[in-house]
Design a protein around this motif. Sequence first.
Motif, short mmCIF file in Angstrom:
data_model
loop_
_atom_site.label_atom_id
_atom_site.label_comp_id
_atom_site.label_asym_id
_atom_site.label_seq_id
_atom_site.Cartn_x
_atom_site.Cartn_y
_atom_site.Cartn_z
N ALA A 61 27.66 48.07 51.77
CA ALA A 61 28.07 46.67 51.85
C ALA A 61 29.48 46.55 52.43
N ASP A 64 29.21 47.23 56.17
CA ASP A 64 28.60 46.10 56.85
C ASP A 64 29.60 44.97 57.03
N LYS A 65 30.41 44.73 56.01
CA LYS A 65 31.41 43.66 56.09
C LYS A 65 32.46 44.00 57.15
N LYS A 66 32.90 45.26 57.18
CA LYS A 66 33.94 45.66 58.13
C LYS A 66 33.41 45.67 59.57
N ALA A 68 30.95 43.84 60.74
CA ALA A 68 30.48 42.53 61.16
C ALA A 68 31.59 41.71 61.82
N ARG A 69 32.80 42.12 61.68
CA ARG A 69 33.93 41.37 62.27
C ARG A 69 33.89 41.37 63.74
#
Length: 69
Positions: A61, A64-66, A68-69
Amino acid sequence: MKKCLLLFIGSLCMLLGLFFALVPGPSLIFFIAGLMCFSFYYPKARYYLALCQKALTKSCAFLDKKLAR
């Protein structure tokens, strides 16, 4: 017979995981597979498997967050 086979496969997966921890390879996959084999008969292995699954979920997670930027 079934228990012996699962313990043998679990031990083999753990040894392969240790080997691939030293040389480049999929060590995490083999560690989790070994824990899964051991978790059928040992509650402590089931506990460690749950910890590994939670840690992998959190790290995926985070990535994915990093990414997605």
